[in-house]
Scaffold this motif. Structure first.
Motif: not given
Lengths: 254, 361
Positions: A1-5, A30-32, A192-200
Motif C-alpha cells: 500500500m502506498s504512503e498516504p498523501l 494519493p489519487g483518490e 491526477g489531482i487528489t480531492f478531499v471534498i466536504v459534502t452532504h
C-alpha cells in the motif's frame, strides 16, 4: 500500500470552549477522492480547514509531505499551502478583481512560469471549468454555480496535487451539481489531482467518492468505501444513506 | 487551404511547449490556413504544455488562421479534449468605443437618474420621519433610541475633543495677531462668535459625517449585498420607514446637541489659552465671552445643523442603496458617502454664509 498523501492522527479542535473535533483520525491516499460527510454542524468544514492549515488544532497531528501542518511556523506553512488548492463554499473570489485576475493571482505570485504564458494558463484553467470566455467578468456578474467553478479554477491554478473542496454542490441545481461532479472526476483522472471534498449531497457522494469519512458530533464514525457505508451496521451511517430523519429534529440541536 | 504539419514533442511541457510556440511564430502563416500539429509521438503532456497550445491557438486566431490537432492517443488525447474549449476563438462581445458626446450623454443621464433617486429618497424619508407617524403609520422608536445612543452619546468624547483643540488653535492664532494691537481680550469675542456661527457646526458635522455617515453607508450597503434589503421588501416592510426614518430623526435630534457641546468645548479650548497663557482673569474672560454671545449667532449655527443632519443621513443612505458588487462595492460607496458629505457641508456653508452675511446682513 502506498504512503498516504495526508494523514490525520487523533485531531482535537475547539472553537472557544466548544469541542468541535474529538479525536478524529483519517488518511487520504494519493489519487483518490476522499469525501467527508455528515450532518450540518458535525465538524466537516472544521476538519477541512484544519487540514488546509487555516486553523490551529488543540492536539493531534496532520501529516502532509512528511511535515506536521499543526506544528509548522507561518513561513513553512505558507510554502506547504502553495501545493494545496482550496475551493471555498462561497467561492472566496476577490470581488475587486476580474475572474481572470483571480485565477492569475496565485500564478503571478508563486507560479514558476513564463510571464507570456499567464493569460493562456488562465484561459485554459477557466475553460476546464467551462468559463473560458468569462475571464473579463467581475465575480459579482457570475451566477452561484459559475462562481463555484471559478473558485475551482483558481484552486487548480498552480496544478496542485491536492485540492480541498468545501461543499461543491451546495446551492446548485442538479444538472450543474452533476456537471461539477463530472469535472472533479475528470480532473482526478486526467490531471491526477487528489480531492478531499466536504459534502452532504448523497448523489454527489455516490458518484465521486472513492472513500468516505463520516463525522457525527465531532467524532469519526466510519471510514470506508461508499459500498461499505451503505452496508454498514453503524446506525447513524445507515440513517444518512437511507435519508431517515431523527425522531425529533430537536435531537440535532446539540 | 494549405496544411503545414508540425510535430509535437514526445513530452509537451513548459520547455518543449515554448519551443513549439517559438518555431510556429517564426514561420509565416497564410491567412485562412489551418496549422496542423501532429501528436502521434507525444506520450506525456502537462497543463503548462496545454497552456502553450492555447497560446499557439491565440496566435493563429489573431493571424486569421486556425489550429488542428491530430494523432493524439491515450491520456494525451483525454487531456487535449479538456484543453480543447480553450483553443476555440474567444467570444467576447465588444461594443464600439464610445465617443466624447456619447460619454457626455451617458454621464448626464446617469447624473439625472441619480438625482431622481436621491430626490425620491429625500421625499420618502421625510414622509416616513415627519408625516407618517402622525398618520398612525408607525415609527420605530426602539431603533430611534438605539441610533441616538450610537450617533450621539458615543460621539460626545470625540466631538468635544476636536472642538476643544480647534478652540485652542483659533485662540493661539488670533492672540498672535491681536497682541500687537493690544486687543487680546477680543480673542474671547472671536472664539464665541466663530464657534456659535460657524466652527462648532462645521467641525462637529465633519466628525459626524466621518463617523456616522460612513457607518450608515457601510451598514446599508452590506445589507443590500447580503440581500437583507430584499428580505425587508419581501416581507412587505418599507425600507425607508424601517431603516432611514429612525436614523434621520435620531441625527436631527442629536446633531444640535453635539453642536451645543461643540460650542462649549470650543470656548473652553479658547479660554485655556486666554486665561492660562494670555493671563486674563477668568471673570474678565468669561464676561467678555458672554457679552459677545448673541442669540442670532447661535441660531445661525443651529439652523445649519438641521440641513447638515438631513444631508449626512440621506447621502449615507443613498450611497448605501446604490451599491453593486460585493465587498469592493461596499468600500467604494462608503468612501463616496464621506466625500459627498464633506462636499455637501462646505457647499451648504457657502450658501449660508452668503445668505447670512450678505443677503440678510
Amino acid at each position: 500500500m502506498s504512503e498516504p498523501l495526508v494523514a490525520v492522527h487523533n485531531l482535537v479542535a475547539h472553537y472557544g470552549d466548544t469541542l468541535i473535533l474529538d479525536n478524529v483520525s483519517c488518511q487520504v491516499e494519493p489519487g483518490e477522492i476522499f469525501v467527508i460527510v455528515g450532518g450540518s454542524g458535525c465538524g466537516k468544514t472544521t476538519l477541512l480547514r484544519h487540514m488546509c492549515g487555516l486553523h490551529g488544532a488543540t492536539s493531534g497531528s496532520i501529516i502532509y509531505r512528511d511535515q506536521d501542518i499543526t506544528q509548522l511556523d507561518e513561513d513553512a506553512l505558507a510554502r506547504l499551502q502553495r501545493t494545496i488548492g482550496i475551493a471555498f463554499q462561497s467561492s472566496g473570489l476577490f470581488n475587486s478583481m476580474t475572474v481572470g485576475d483571480n485565477v492569475a493571482l496565485p500564478i503571478r505570485e508563486y507560479g514558476d512560469v513564463d510571464e507570456r504564458l499567464i493569460d493562456a494558463i488562465v484561459r485554459m484553467k477557466l475553460s476546464f471549468v467551462g468559463l473560458g470566455d468569462s475571464g473579463h467578468l467581475m465575480p459579482s456578474e457570475l451566477s452561484g454555480g459559475m462562481r463555484k467553478r471559478a473558485g475551482l479554477a483558481r484552486a487548480i491554478a498552480l496544478d496542485p496535487p491536492l485540492v480541498y473542496f468545501d461543499e461543491p454542490s451546495a446551492g446548485l441545481d442538479p444538472i450543474m451539481a452533476a456537471g461539477l461532479d463530472e469535472l472533479i472526476l475528470d480532473m482526478r483522472d486526467l490531471l491526477g489531482i487528489t480531492f478531499v471534498i466536504v459534502t452532504h449531497e448523497l448523489d454527489s457522494i455516490r458518484k465521486v467518492a472513492d472513500r468516505i469519512l463520516m463525522l457525527d458530533r465531532g467524532k469519526a464514525l466510519f471510514t470506508g468505501t461508499v459500498k461499505e457505508a451503505e452496508n454498514s451496521d453503524v446506525e447513524r451511517v445507515k440513517q444518512l444513506f437511507e435519508r431517515r430523519p431523527d425522531e425529533f429534529i430537536a435531537q440535532r440541536n446539540v | 487551404m494549405s496544411e503545414k504539419p508540425l510535430q509535437a514533442p514526445a513530452t509537451l511541457d513548459q520547455k518543449s511547449g515554448r519551443s513549439l510556440w517559438e518555431s510556429l511564430t517564426q514561420r509565416s502563416v497564410e491567412q485562412g490556413s489551418t496549422v496542423v500539429i501532429a501528436f502521434d509521438e507525444t506520450e506525456k503532456m502537462d497543463s503548462l504544455g496545454g497552456a502553450w497550445l492555447v497560446k499557439i491557438a491565440e496566435h493563429l486566431h489573431k493571424s486569421g488562421s486556425s489550429l488542428k490537432l491530430e494523432g493524439q492517443q491515450g491520456s494525451v488525447a483525454e487531456l487535449l479534449e479538456m484543453v480543447a474549449p480553450a483553443l476555440q476563438k474567444p467570444v467576447r462581445k465588444q461594443g464600439a468605443e464610445a465617443g466624447f458626446f456619447e460619454n457626455l450623454g451617458d454621464t448626464t443621464l446617469a447624473f439625472i437618474a441619480e438625482s431622481r433617486d436621491f430626490l425620491e429618497l429625500c421625499v420618502d424619508a421625510i414622509y416616513w420621519s415627519v408625516i407618517a407617524p402622525f398618520e398612525g403609520r408607525g415609527f420605530r422608536w426602539e431603533i430611534f433610541i438605539d441610533e441616538m445612543y450610537e450617533m450621539g452619546v458615543r460621539a460626545i468624547k470625540i466631538v468635544c475633543l476636536m472642538n476643544f483643540l480647534l478652540g485652542l488653535i483659533i485662540a493661539m492664532l488670533m492672540a498672535k495677531q491681536a497682541e500687537s494691537y493690544g486687543i487680546s481680550i477680543f480673542v474671547a469675542d472671536i472664539i464665541m462668535i466663530g464657534f456659535a456661527r460657524e466652527l462648532a457646526a462645521i467641525m462637529t458635522a465633519v466628525v459626524v459625517s466621518a463617523r456616522t455617515g460612513a457607518a450608515i453607508a457601510a451598514e446599508i450597503a452590506t445589507m443590500k449585498v447580503q440581500e437583507e434589503i430584499d428580505a425587508l421588501r419581501g416581507m412587505g416592510l418599507n425600507v425607508n420607514q424601517f431603516l432611514v426614518a429612525p436614523k434621520l430623526m435620531a441625527l436631527l435630534v442629536v446633531l444640535p446637541c453635539l453642536v451645543t457641546l461643540g460650542v462649549l468645548s470650543g470656548i473652553a479650548g479658547g479660554s485655556v489659552w486666554g486665561i492660562g497663557v494670555l493671563g486674563f482673569q477668568p471673570s474678565v474672560w468669561f464676561t467678555q465671552t458672554l457679552n459677545s454671545a448673541f442669540l442670532e449667532d447661535l441660531a445661525q449655527g443651529f439652523l445649519k445643523t438641521i440641513i447638515f443632519a438631513l444631508g449626512i443621513v440621506l447621502i449615507g443612505c443613498h450611497n448605501g442603496f446604490r451599491v453593486s458588487g460585493g465587498s469592493r462595492g461596499v468600500g467604494l460607496m462608503t468612501t463616496r458617502a464621506v466625500v459627498m458629505d464633506i462636499f455637501m457641508l462646505i457647499s451648504c456653508d457657502i450658501v449660508f454664509a452668503a445668505i447670512f452675511y450678505y443677503v440678510l446682513g
